[in-house]
Design a protein around this motif. Structure first.
Motif, PDB file in Angstrom:
ATOM      1  N   VAL A 124      17.688 -86.359  -7.732  1.00  0.00           N
ATOM      2  CA  VAL A 124      16.479 -86.084  -8.513  1.00  0.00           C
ATOM      3  C   VAL A 124      15.866 -84.743  -8.118  1.00  0.00           C
ATOM      4  CG1 VAL A 124      14.185 -86.931  -9.141  1.00  0.00           C
ATOM      5  CG2 VAL A 124      16.047 -88.560  -8.791  1.00  0.00           C
ATOM      6  N   VAL A 183      16.157 -85.786 -15.821  1.00  0.00           N
ATOM      7  CA  VAL A 183      16.628 -86.356 -14.554  1.00  0.00           C
ATOM      8  C   VAL A 183      17.685 -87.427 -14.832  1.00  0.00           C
ATOM      9  CG1 VAL A 183      15.979 -87.785 -12.579  1.00  0.00           C
ATOM     10  CG2 VAL A 183      14.553 -85.832 -13.214  1.00  0.00           C
ATOM     11  N   ALA A 193      17.859 -81.881  -9.545  1.00  0.00           N
ATOM     12  CA  ALA A 193      17.662 -81.760 -10.992  1.00  0.00           C
ATOM     13  C   ALA A 193      16.326 -81.117 -11.322  1.00  0.00           C
ATOM     14  CB  ALA A 193      17.766 -83.138 -11.642  1.00  0.00           C
ATOM     15  N   THR A 194      15.264 -81.561 -10.654  1.00  0.00           N
ATOM     16  CA  THR A 194      13.935 -81.003 -10.953  1.00  0.00           C
ATOM     17  C   THR A 194      13.816 -79.568 -10.452  1.00  0.00           C
ATOM     18  OG1 THR A 194      13.043 -82.077  -8.950  1.00  0.00           O
ATOM     19  CG2 THR A 194      12.736 -83.218 -11.055  1.00  0.00           C
ATOM     20  N   CYS A 199      11.688 -86.677 -16.944  1.00  0.00           N
ATOM     21  CA  CYS A 199      12.435 -87.876 -16.548  1.00  0.00           C
ATOM     22  C   CYS A 199      13.717 -88.048 -17.360  1.00  0.00           C
ATOM     23  CB  CYS A 199      11.557 -89.111 -16.681  1.00  0.00           C
ATOM     24  SG  CYS A 199      10.456 -89.355 -15.274  1.00  0.00           S
ATOM     25  N   LEU A 216      12.219 -94.559 -12.123  1.00  0.00           N
ATOM     26  CA  LEU A 216      11.451 -93.304 -12.141  1.00  0.00           C
ATOM     27  C   LEU A 216      10.112 -93.587 -12.791  1.00  0.00           C
ATOM     28  CD1 LEU A 216      14.253 -90.980 -13.575  1.00  0.00           C
ATOM     29  CD2 LEU A 216      13.413 -90.898 -11.214  1.00  0.00           C
ATOM     30  N   THR A 255       9.451 -86.613  -6.161  1.00  0.00           N
ATOM     31  CA  THR A 255      10.271 -85.418  -6.290  1.00  0.00           C
ATOM     32  C   THR A 255       9.358 -84.203  -6.391  1.00  0.00           C
ATOM     33  OG1 THR A 255      12.132 -84.404  -7.435  1.00  0.00           O
ATOM     34  CG2 THR A 255      10.484 -85.502  -8.817  1.00  0.00           C
TER      35      THR A 255
END
Length: 303
Positions: free
Chosen positions: A247, A70, A250-251, A67, A106, A124
């Protein structure tokens, strides 16, 4: 002259309108974060190793670190000079309402991504795969689901797991007494002190509680599972496609990179704070596949 002047004005108006439109294009969470200069992470206090409090009572963990990464990606996407990361504790019972009402942006813990929850929130890409089992003291000699018949079991309130054991109780006529606990720590304590014969929960969380207990060798996790593999994901608000896209990107980048594997190994195969316990859970083949091809699917068959 008049024509060129008119064209120039039209061009300036279009350019100005375009800039204004870009500023106004932000919606949902991205707009909220841009305007407030802050993003709020919901963390758990006892979901080792995903999200929990260390010796200084500060949040740490595998999902918590994801997180934070993120949040950094959101900052870069919005081109912010600085972004305040606010922290808000959540429980199994409060996590979905606090996502839905905008208190947190988040949810970073050990939340199963399933079809029912996708009606209330978005997820996500999957960061872990687990299955529902139970932990009991070895001397009780419990290993299969039917071994629990007539017993008292506990599970954490608001979780998929307590629903699953209730369904099994009805379907198999097991005659269980099922107790709800406010969090994982309380549930494990009930087994430790004999108030319950078994604690039904995701196997990785049970492993962490056993590893951190006073007498790890006194406990055993059931061989039989109550569920198929279940995906964990970071939860965010439903129907917020622009934020989810940031998100997800990014993940996905993190999980495909060497950094993603290193992050997994840090929390699952090495000593972790505050007491140096080691879960000894190397990345499974299914997890390796999930990282190679990131997915937000709630379907166990997808993994």
């Amino acid at each position: 002259m008049r024509l060129s002047h008119a064209l120039l004005l039209a061009g300036l108006t279009a350019t100005t309108g375009s800039v204004a439109a870009q500023a106004d294009d932000l919606t949902g969470t991205l707009k909220k974060v841009k305007e407030s200069g802050a993003i709020t992470i919901g963390y758990r206090d006892s979901s080792v190793p995903f999200s929990y409090l260390d010796g200084d009572q500060k949040p740490v963990g595998y999902a918590y670190e994801i997180c934070r990464k993120v949040a950094a990606a959101v900052k870069a996407h919005l081109k912010l000079d600085k972004l305040e990361v606010k922290l808000n504790p959540v429980t199994s019972a409060t996590r979905i309402p606090l996502i839905a009402n905008g208190t947190i942006d988040l949810e970073c813990g050990s939340t199963t991504n399933n079809a029912d929850r996708q009606k209330q929130a978005s997820f996500t890409n999957t960061h872990f795969l687990t299955a529902t089992r139970y932990v009991a003291k070895k001397d009780k000699k419990l290993d299969r689901i039917d071994d629990l018949k007539g017993r008292t079991v506990v599970s954490t309130s608001g979780t998929t797991n307590i629903r699953q054991i209730n369904e099994a109780n009805t379907a198999r006529s097991m005659g269980l007494t099922i107790l709800p606990a406010k969090d994982h720590a309380e549930a494990f304590l009930m087994v430790e002190t004999g108030r319950a014969d078994a604690f039904v929960m995701d196997d990785v969380l049970l492993a962490s509680l056993v590893a951190g207990s006073k007498t790890p060798d006194a406990y055993v996790i059931s061989g039989e599972a109550l569920s198929k593999p279940e995906p964990y994901g970071i939860m965010l608000r439903k129907d917020d496609a622009p934020f989810k896209a940031v998100v997800d990107a990014a993940t996905s980048a993190l999980y495909k990179s060497p950094e993603g594997k290193a992050l997994y190994e840090k929390w699952f195969t090495q000593a972790i704070p505050p007491r140096g316990i080691n879960l000894k859970l190397p990345m499974s083949e299914s997890m390796q596949k999930a990282f190679a091809s990131p997915s937000d699917s709630a379907d166990p068959a997808a993994y």
